[in-house]
Design a protein around this motif. Structure first.
Motif, PDB file in Angstrom:
ATOM      1  N   ALA A  47       0.876  -1.169   0.000  1.00  0.00           N
ATOM      2  CA  ALA A  47       0.000   0.000   0.000  1.00  0.00           C
ATOM      3  C   ALA A  47       0.912   1.217   0.000  1.00  0.00           C
ATOM      4  N   GLU A  48       0.889   1.966  -1.139  1.00  0.00           N
ATOM      5  CA  GLU A  48       1.789   3.115  -1.296  1.00  0.00           C
ATOM      6  C   GLU A  48       3.230   2.630  -1.130  1.00  0.00           C
ATOM      7  N   ASN A  49       3.955   3.140  -0.138  1.00  0.00           N
ATOM      8  CA  ASN A  49       5.344   2.709   0.086  1.00  0.00           C
ATOM      9  C   ASN A  49       5.480   1.821   1.319  1.00  0.00           C
ATOM     10  N   THR A  50       4.375   1.202   1.720  1.00  0.00           N
ATOM     11  CA  THR A  50       4.439   0.263   2.835  1.00  0.00           C
ATOM     12  C   THR A  50       4.346  -1.157   2.291  1.00  0.00           C
ATOM     13  N   ILE A  51       4.964  -2.064   3.013  1.00  0.00           N
ATOM     14  CA  ILE A  51       4.927  -3.474   2.643  1.00  0.00           C
ATOM     15  C   ILE A  51       4.927  -4.294   3.922  1.00  0.00           C
ATOM     16  N   ILE A  96       9.904  -5.789   8.634  1.00  0.00           N
ATOM     17  CA  ILE A  96       9.842  -4.782   7.563  1.00  0.00           C
ATOM     18  C   ILE A  96       8.442  -4.196   7.451  1.00  0.00           C
ATOM     19  N   ASP A  97       8.376  -2.849   7.291  1.00  0.00           N
ATOM     20  CA  ASP A  97       7.079  -2.205   7.126  1.00  0.00           C
ATOM     21  C   ASP A  97       7.057  -1.188   5.981  1.00  0.00           C
ATOM     22  N   GLY A  98       8.155  -1.074   5.252  1.00  0.00           N
ATOM     23  CA  GLY A  98       8.189  -0.130   4.138  1.00  0.00           C
ATOM     24  C   GLY A  98       9.252  -0.514   3.135  1.00  0.00           C
ATOM     25  N   TYR A  99       9.235   0.176   1.999  1.00  0.00           N
ATOM     26  CA  TYR A  99      10.231  -0.093   0.969  1.00  0.00           C
ATOM     27  C   TYR A  99      10.448   1.145   0.117  1.00  0.00           C
ATOM     28  N   SER A 100      11.573   1.166  -0.567  1.00  0.00           N
ATOM     29  CA  SER A 100      11.847   2.179  -1.576  1.00  0.00           C
ATOM     30  C   SER A 100      12.717   1.541  -2.648  1.00  0.00           C
ATOM     31  N   VAL A 101      12.598   2.058  -3.856  1.00  0.00           N
ATOM     32  CA  VAL A 101      13.447   1.627  -4.961  1.00  0.00           C
ATOM     33  C   VAL A 101      14.111   2.887  -5.496  1.00  0.00           C
ATOM     34  N   GLU A 131      17.755   4.232  -7.600  1.00  0.00           N
ATOM     35  CA  GLU A 131      18.994   3.963  -8.324  1.00  0.00           C
ATOM     36  C   GLU A 131      19.228   2.465  -8.521  1.00  0.00           C
ATOM     37  N   GLY A 132      18.153   1.740  -8.837  1.00  0.00           N
ATOM     38  CA  GLY A 132      18.266   0.313  -9.110  1.00  0.00           C
ATOM     39  C   GLY A 132      18.441  -0.563  -7.890  1.00  0.00           C
ATOM     40  N   LYS A 133      18.265  -0.019  -6.704  1.00  0.00           N
ATOM     41  CA  LYS A 133      18.394  -0.775  -5.451  1.00  0.00           C
ATOM     42  C   LYS A 133      17.043  -0.805  -4.750  1.00  0.00           C
ATOM     43  N   LEU A 134      16.723  -1.953  -4.161  1.00  0.00           N
ATOM     44  CA  LEU A 134      15.519  -2.119  -3.358  1.00  0.00           C
ATOM     45  C   LEU A 134      15.926  -2.044  -1.897  1.00  0.00           C
ATOM     46  N   ASN A 135      15.351  -1.109  -1.164  1.00  0.00           N
ATOM     47  CA  ASN A 135      15.577  -0.988   0.265  1.00  0.00           C
ATOM     48  C   ASN A 135      14.321  -1.415   0.999  1.00  0.00           C
ATOM     49  N   LEU A 136      14.471  -2.343   1.933  1.00  0.00           N
ATOM     50  CA  LEU A 136      13.370  -2.723   2.815  1.00  0.00           C
ATOM     51  C   LEU A 136      13.605  -2.025   4.133  1.00  0.00           C
ATOM     52  N   LEU A 137      12.572  -1.367   4.634  1.00  0.00           N
ATOM     53  CA  LEU A 137      12.698  -0.423   5.737  1.00  0.00           C
ATOM     54  C   LEU A 137      11.931  -0.855   6.979  1.00  0.00           C
ATOM     55  N   VAL A 138      12.394  -0.366   8.104  1.00  0.00           N
ATOM     56  CA  VAL A 138      11.628  -0.345   9.344  1.00  0.00           C
ATOM     57  C   VAL A 138      11.530   1.132   9.690  1.00  0.00           C
ATOM     58  N   GLY A 139      10.326   1.666   9.593  1.00  0.00           N
ATOM     59  CA  GLY A 139      10.166   3.114   9.685  1.00  0.00           C
ATOM     60  C   GLY A 139      10.828   3.729   8.463  1.00  0.00           C
ATOM     61  N   ASP A 140      11.751   4.651   8.690  1.00  0.00           N
ATOM     62  CA  ASP A 140      12.491   5.260   7.581  1.00  0.00           C
ATOM     63  C   ASP A 140      13.897   4.698   7.459  1.00  0.00           C
ATOM     64  N   VAL A 141      14.222   3.683   8.251  1.00  0.00           N
ATOM     65  CA  VAL A 141      15.590   3.159   8.315  1.00  0.00           C
ATOM     66  C   VAL A 141      15.739   1.942   7.403  1.00  0.00           C
ATOM     67  N   PRO A 142      16.654   1.998   6.432  1.00  0.00           N
ATOM     68  CA  PRO A 142      16.901   0.824   5.588  1.00  0.00           C
ATOM     69  C   PRO A 142      17.514  -0.309   6.408  1.00  0.00           C
ATOM     70  N   MET A 143      16.848  -1.448   6.429  1.00  0.00           N
ATOM     71  CA  MET A 143      17.337  -2.606   7.176  1.00  0.00           C
ATOM     72  C   MET A 143      17.966  -3.652   6.253  1.00  0.00           C
ATOM     73  N   MET A 144      17.497  -3.678   4.988  1.00  0.00           N
ATOM     74  CA  MET A 144      18.061  -4.590   3.998  1.00  0.00           C
ATOM     75  C   MET A 144      18.099  -3.856   2.654  1.00  0.00           C
ATOM     76  N   ARG A 145      19.183  -4.090   1.920  1.00  0.00           N
ATOM     77  CA  ARG A 145      19.311  -3.515   0.585  1.00  0.00           C
ATOM     78  C   ARG A 145      19.609  -4.623  -0.409  1.00  0.00           C
ATOM     79  N   PHE A 146      18.909  -4.575  -1.542  1.00  0.00           N
ATOM     80  CA  PHE A 146      19.033  -5.600  -2.571  1.00  0.00           C
ATOM     81  C   PHE A 146      19.455  -4.957  -3.885  1.00  0.00           C
ATOM     82  N   LYS A 147      20.145  -5.735  -4.710  1.00  0.00           N
ATOM     83  CA  LYS A 147      20.470  -5.331  -6.076  1.00  0.00           C
ATOM     84  C   LYS A 147      19.788  -6.301  -7.027  1.00  0.00           C
TER      85      LYS A 147
END
Length: 139
Positions: free
Chosen positions: A81-85, A112-117, A119-135
């Protein structure tokens, strides 16, 4: 007359510029994503996953993610939903024991409760803090 021409071209510019953009969610689908960073463990990333890195693939039609936790395969439901996952509990996984680091990956997924994509990287977030980054990787 001059004002209406400017408004007309402005409207066309807006339609053209918005028509070709993808939503952030659309960027999730297609590639397989490979973990390149995880927050939390006191062991260096290469020590946690020396041979094979965890991977995740999003399936839009089924609402499931599939992948490996570096050792075992897994699948889980997810909701966007939007930028939450939010990820559901992993379904049946294979049962090899590979040292325990694979469990850290799955435990982090539950937080995990959010995400962003970006520069070609997927960030999985807790709040606004990236906890995991994927390529992106080829499957």
């Amino acid at each position: 007359m001059k004002t209406s021409i400017i408004l007309f071209f402005t409207a066309i510019l807006l339609v053209v510029s918005c028509g070709g953009t993808k939503s952030t969610a659309d960027a999730l689908y297609g590639p397989t994503w490979e973990l390149e960073y995880i927050s939390g463990p006191r062991i260096a990333f290469e020590g946690l996953f020396p041979e094979k890195k965890p991977q995740i693939t999003f399936d839009k039609a089924s609402g499931k993610v599939t992948g490996t936790d570096s050792c075992n395969g897994y699948s889980a439901d997810y909701e966007l939903a939007e930028n939450t996952i939010v990820f559901g509990d992993p379904g049946p996984t294979t049962m090899m024991f590979c040292g325990g680091s694979e469990r850290q990956f799955l435990q982090m997924m539950k937080k995990i409760d959010g995400y962003s994509v970006k520069e070609g990287k997927l960030n999985l977030l807790v709040g606004d803090v990236p906890m995991m980054r994927f390529k992106k990787v080829n499957p």
